[in-house]
Design a protein around this motif. Structure first.
Motif, PDB file in Angstrom:
ATOM      1  N   TYR A  25      14.384  -0.843 -53.197  1.00  0.00           N
ATOM      2  CA  TYR A  25      14.664  -1.123 -51.787  1.00  0.00           C
ATOM      3  C   TYR A  25      16.077  -1.622 -51.585  1.00  0.00           C
ATOM      4  N   LEU A  26      16.611  -2.300 -52.608  1.00  0.00           N
ATOM      5  CA  LEU A  26      17.996  -2.768 -52.487  1.00  0.00           C
ATOM      6  C   LEU A  26      18.948  -1.586 -52.467  1.00  0.00           C
ATOM      7  N   ASN A  40      18.342   1.179 -51.183  1.00  0.00           N
ATOM      8  CA  ASN A  40      18.290   1.756 -49.843  1.00  0.00           C
ATOM      9  C   ASN A  40      19.369   1.173 -48.952  1.00  0.00           C
ATOM     10  N   ALA A  41      19.796  -0.039 -49.261  1.00  0.00           N
ATOM     11  CA  ALA A  41      20.804  -0.687 -48.435  1.00  0.00           C
ATOM     12  C   ALA A  41      22.204  -0.212 -48.792  1.00  0.00           C
ATOM     13  N   TYR A  90      24.648   1.242 -46.137  1.00  0.00           N
ATOM     14  CA  TYR A  90      25.051   0.255 -45.127  1.00  0.00           C
ATOM     15  C   TYR A  90      26.015  -0.759 -45.738  1.00  0.00           C
ATOM     16  N   ALA A  91      25.710  -1.164 -46.963  1.00  0.00           N
ATOM     17  CA  ALA A  91      26.588  -2.128 -47.622  1.00  0.00           C
ATOM     18  C   ALA A  91      27.958  -1.508 -47.881  1.00  0.00           C
ATOM     19  N   LEU A 135      29.813  -1.415 -44.596  1.00  0.00           N
ATOM     20  CA  LEU A 135      30.292  -2.744 -44.201  1.00  0.00           C
ATOM     21  C   LEU A 135      31.457  -3.167 -45.082  1.00  0.00           C
ATOM     22  N   LEU A 163      24.712  -2.894 -38.981  1.00  0.00           N
ATOM     23  CA  LEU A 163      24.657  -2.610 -40.418  1.00  0.00           C
ATOM     24  C   LEU A 163      23.934  -3.745 -41.130  1.00  0.00           C
ATOM     25  N   LEU A 164      24.215  -4.984 -40.711  1.00  0.00           N
ATOM     26  CA  LEU A 164      23.554  -6.125 -41.336  1.00  0.00           C
ATOM     27  C   LEU A 164      22.046  -6.091 -41.086  1.00  0.00           C
ATOM     28  N   TYR A 181      20.190  -3.350 -40.997  1.00  0.00           N
ATOM     29  CA  TYR A 181      19.628  -2.439 -41.997  1.00  0.00           C
ATOM     30  C   TYR A 181      19.601  -3.110 -43.368  1.00  0.00           C
ATOM     31  N   ILE A 182      20.658  -3.860 -43.669  1.00  0.00           N
ATOM     32  CA  ILE A 182      20.686  -4.558 -44.954  1.00  0.00           C
ATOM     33  C   ILE A 182      19.583  -5.614 -44.991  1.00  0.00           C
ATOM     34  N   ALA A 225      16.294  -3.998 -45.665  1.00  0.00           N
ATOM     35  CA  ALA A 225      16.194  -3.607 -47.071  1.00  0.00           C
ATOM     36  C   ALA A 225      15.910  -4.831 -47.949  1.00  0.00           C
TER      37      ALA A 225
END
Lengths: 306, 353
Positions: A271-272, A274-275, A278-279, A282, B151-152, B154-155, B158
């Motif tokens: 699941y991490l 999956n981020a 987005y990470a 950012l 974005l945060l 979605y993070i 997760a």
């Protein structure tokens, strides 16, 4: 089957990048046109979902997935037009309208798309560019959808058009200085409305890729925020269509990291991963933005720069 | 003197009449849309009313949904006073709920009163930190807060999934991965004499406090100057960054509290039920309320009622549950469009003295 071991990860990421990046590519090219004219459309997420739904529905009804792609573009065009017209009203904020469009688009898509969750519509087929290889992994990774190639051509074409055609220059002028455009006798509002509508068309096509190729069916959880990330992606690509293409590949690859690692047996932290997209987004925004100067290449009229 | 007051009244009337007219227009547009699909709009509106406000049970359902909306709407409205458009309330809510569930579980055996306080504080703290991160990125790095907060979110989701399905998973939760239950003694009860949990009370207190803070304190005045014109605020010597960060902390705290209350009063544990879109609906509420903390209360009840009636529409007319989303979306767009009408309607213009 040949055991690939850890080589499976980069190949999986490559295949994922090609597969997953197409919606990013279309949405970001659409957003690129819109932002170059001086407006931001955050509602591309809603347009993407609406495009996915209408593309699937039309493909199901007509039996021709390419008609679906066209219908998805049409739905996106209509919603983009709505955004453009709403923002022409005085004191109406483009970002707020984008949020509204995001909610309206997803709501409409879920509402109208309910009957299409179950049935199976004809989907787009891929071009097997990996046919030369014996490895099934590479062959799977190089299954390229025609839309990906169309997107690539579109990116090159747009980059050329922004520099060398009349309408490309008009869009850029309107985006950089509405005063200059007005002085030259161009209708700023109309150029922006049409640019937003064109952006909506591309975002709709990007959505149809989701429902008609990968994952290849319509459901409410289909989009994972590709439409929103496009806004960040365009900033990262510095409003340059060709860099949008590279950025889309990067995002697609980041999104494919989790499943690729899972396929070689790394399951912890699924699941991490999956981020990751987005990470990455950012992180890139943090690295490239600065409070003291506007970004190079940024259209002067863009509200996020003021 | 009299004409100044007259102008104030006209402004207040304008701020009430335009949104109400926009909502009415939204109902007409939605009605036409449903009629075009062969439904009877009057029947739909009757059912929405029945599902939302007709009985004590439906009121209870409506208010239970309004409670988190009030708090997530504040997460939009407070930063908005400082000119920030934060739309990441969902992330703050989700992490706030997770933090509360962890706090409640870790402190099992401690006196329930202090556990409840700890859960609320844990939720608020992480929610505040999450939204303040967006604010700080904007102030220090120039990153657009709308995009970063999203974005945060979605993070955050997760991270939430990672912890709920992994390290913090209660092995007993088979079908629906969840954290361990916080214990019945630690559950937040109902408001005295009502069948409505404490979340609504928190929401009302928070809204009134934020209204007083933004309209009747020096900080609130400074906040609105920053929102109106950051350059002027800086020239006037206002500490812009701390003011902005404080607004983000307060807004994020509200959204985090919403998550904590959902866990402590409704679910008892953190699981996927927490990701119910309250953060996004809160954006709608804040915009319809035009970022006014007091106006958030009635609007949240309205939107809460709308979502409470979704089940009724599904059962009686076999409509998709997204029906109310469509109405919400139409209302949101028309409210935004109605922004163009302010100051343009004759009856609301102050008479020339």
């Amino acid at each position: 089957m040949i055991e690939l071991g850890w080589w499976g990860v980069p190949i999986g990421v490559l295949g994922g990048a090609i597969r997953v990046s197409t919606p990013f590519l279309f949405v970001s090219l659409g957003e690129c046109i819109t932002e170059r004219s001086g407006r931001i459309n955050l509602g591309l997420e809603g347009i993407l979902v609406m495009g996915a739904m209408s593309g699937y529905a039309v493909s199901y009804a007509s039996g021709n997935p390419w008609l679906g792609v066209l219908a998805a573009g049409g739905a996106g065009l209509a919603l983009g037009l709505l955004h453009g017209l709403a923002c022409n009203l005085p004191r109406v904020n483009d970002i707020a309208v984008g949020i509204g469009l995001m909610l309206l688009g997803t709501g409409l898509a879920f509402f109208l798309g309910k009957p299409y969750v179950q049935p199976k519509a004809p989907t787009l087929s891929a071009i097997p560019l990996g046919a030369w290889s014996d490895s099934p992994h590479i062959r799977a990774a190089l299954q390229v959808n025609p839309l990906f190639l169309i997107g690539l051509a579109l990116a090159l074409g747009l980059a050329w058009a922004f520099r060398n055609t009349r309408w490309g220059l008009v869009i850029r002028m309107v985006g950089d200085s509405s005063d200059a455009a007005r002085a030259m006798g161009y209708a700023v509002a109309r150029v922006r409305t049409l640019s937003t509508a064109a952006g909506g068309f591309l975002a709709g096509v990007g959505g149809s890729f989701l429902s008609l190729y990968y994952p290849g069916s319509w459901s409410e959880g289909l989009s994972s925020g590709q439409g929103l990330m496009a806004v960040a992606l365009v900033i990262f690509a510095r409003w340059n269509p060709i860099q949008c293409f590279y950025a889309a590949l990067l995002f697609g690859g980041a999104g494919a990291l989790g499943p690729a690692l899972q396929s070689v047996g790394v399951t912890s932290g699924y699941y991490l991963f999956n981020a990751a997209p987005y990470a990455v987004t950012l992180g890139i925004m943090i690295a490239t933005c600065s409070p003291r100067r506007t970004l190079t290449g940024a259209p002067g009229e863009l509200s996020i720069n003021r | 003197m009299a004409s100044a007051r007259d102008g104030q009244w006209r402004q207040a009337a304008e701020a009430l009449v335009i949104p109400v007219a926009a909502l009415a227009a939204a109902m007409v547009v939605f009605g036409v849309f449903m009629a075009a699909l062969g439904q009877n709009p009057l029947e739909i509106y009757t059912l929405i009313y029945q599902g939302a406000f007709a009985s004590a049970f439906s009121w209870q359902n409506t208010l239970a949904r309004a409670a988190p909306l009030v708090l997530t709407a504040l997460c939009v409205a407070l930063p908005a006073q400082a000119g920030l458009m934060v739309i990441g309330g969902e992330g703050a809510l989700v992490l706030g709920g997770l933090a509360a569930a962890v706090a409640g579980h870790l402190l099992s055996g401690v006196a329930p009163a202090s556990v409840k306080v700890a859960m609320a504080l844990a939720g608020m703290a992480i929610g505040a930190a999450w939204i303040a991160l967006s604010g700080a990125l904007r102030q220090y790095r120039g990153v657009n807060e709308t995009i970063s907060s999203l974005l945060l979110t979605y993070i955050a989701v997760a991270l939430f999934n990672h912890f709920v399905e992994g390290p913090l998973r209660d092995p007993a939760s088979l079908n629906k991965p969840s954290t361990a239950h916080i214990g019945d003694a630690n559950m937040l009860g109902n408001l005295p004499g009502l069948d409505i949990h404490w979340g609504l009370g928190f929401g009302v207190v928070f809204c009134v406090a934020m209204y007083v803070l933004t309209r009747h304190t020096t900080y609130g005045f400074a906040l609105r100057i920053v929102g109106g014109n950051p350059r002027a605020a800086r020239l006037a010597g206002l500490p812009v960054t701390p003011i902005v960060l404080a607004a983000c902390l307060l807004g994020g705290g509200a959204a985090g509290l919403a998550g904590a209350v959902e866990v402590a009063a409704v679910h008892g544990r953190a699981n996927a039920s927490l990701i119910a879109g309250y953060g996004y609906a809160g954006i709608v509420v804040a915009f319809i309320a035009r970022q006014n903390p007091l106006a958030i209360l009635p609007v949240a009840v309205l939107v809460g009622g709308l979502s409470a009636s979704g089940g009724m529409l599904q059962r009686r007319l076999d409509l998709p549950d997204a029906t109310v989303l469509v109405l919400q979306g139409i209302a949101f767009m028309l409210i935004l469009g109605s922004e163009a009408l302010y100051g343009r309607l004759k009856p609301f213009r102050p008479r020339a003295a």
